[in-house]
Motif scaffolding. Structure first.
Motif: not given
Length: 288
Positions: A101-102, A125-128, A140-141, A177-179
């Motif tokens: 999470p952010l 940043a943590s997103g779609k 994921a971003r 980050v490449i998830p």
């Protein structure tokens, strides 16, 4: 007497996390380029494609200072994932599918000057899911507020519990980050095929503005490609694909991912102002 204060406890916990992961992290050497990689499977190392030289020999640097020759199994520049093979007895990393999470703490375990390194930061940043500048789908971003050197690119991004949630790379003005989800989708394809299949229509297109929207004018046609076989010619203007109005040439390219290969698409064109439609079987983009 041991110090059990919160800062001391956190420091010890983070140190333990790094110590646990560091043995699976290696340095990657390729023609004047130094980066980091990690063991994904036995004998298979994942690293950042952008940090890997286009030519020359590749070597893996181990914790004891030794180097081992490596070969490139495959690379995908659109997702920045490269897969190497080396005869090394290093335990693989278990990747977690969680997206932090952010505001969560994150540690990047990497190498610098051929020795293990660690950097502590925060998830900024943590997103779609999003699409990279090179056209790759990233699941994921995730951005990190952390400073990384070039040699630390390809290191593992961990959460405070020690779960590895992806590979840290240097993006434009930020660390990305490449998830795990992207790695686990791309790396097996590189392992089995050496490349990622991309859809191919065999057309060179130029956007044009029409009275009722946007079209793509066919500037050239690959005579051996799928569109030529379907009957599309130079000068045709594509206006829709599968009954969806064209929103641009780039948008059309985005639909030509790995899953599109072999699909039959309805392509609506205007030829000399008259509507014509074609069924095109999407091919696989040839290697450059």
């Amino acid at each position: 007497m041991t110090d059990s204060s919160p800062p001391s406890s956190l420091s010890s916990a983070l140190s333990d996390v790094v110590a646990r992961i560091a043995p699976s992290v290696v340095s990657v050497h390729s023609h004047r380029s130094r980066s980091t990689g990690f063991v994904w499977k036995s004998g298979l190392i994942i690293t950042a494609d952008e940090a890997l030289a286009d030519e020359g020999e590749v070597e893996i640097g181990l914790a004891d200072g030794s180097r081992v020759a490596a070969t490139i199994v495959g690379r995908d520049h659109t997702t920045d994932i490269a897969l190497l093979r080396a005869d090394i007895a290093v335990a693989p990393v278990k990747l977690a599918t969680t997206v932090p999470p952010l505001g969560a703490l994150s540690i990047v375990v990497a190498t610098h000057r051929e020795t293990p390194s660690a950097a502590l930061g925060m998830v900024s940043a943590s997103g779609k899911s999003w699409r990279s500048l090179r056209g790759g789908d990233i699941d994921a971003r995730i951005e990190l507020d952390v400073r990384l050197r070039e040699s630390q690119q390809g290191g593992l991004a961990l959460d405070a519990s020690g779960d590895a949630f992806g590979m840290a790379v240097l993006g434009p003005r930020r660390v990305l980050v490449i998830p795990t989800a992207t790695i686990e989708r791309i790396a097996p394809q590189l392992e089995t095929r050496g490349r990622i299949a991309r859809g191919y229509l065999g057309l060179g297109l130029q956007p044009v503005r029409l009275d009722d929207g946007i079209g793509a004018m066919v500037m050239n046609v690959d005579k051996a490609g799928p569109s030529a076989a379907a009957g599309i010619r130079q000068g045709d203007v594509i206006v829709a694909v599968n009954d969806q109005k064209l929103s641009g040439v780039r948008a059309l390219s985005r639909t030509l991912g790995p899953a599109s290969v072999g699909a039959v698409v309805d392509v609506a064109v205007r030829r000399g102002g008259e509507p014509v439609s074609f069924k095109v079987t999407v091919g696989e983009r040839p290697e450059a």
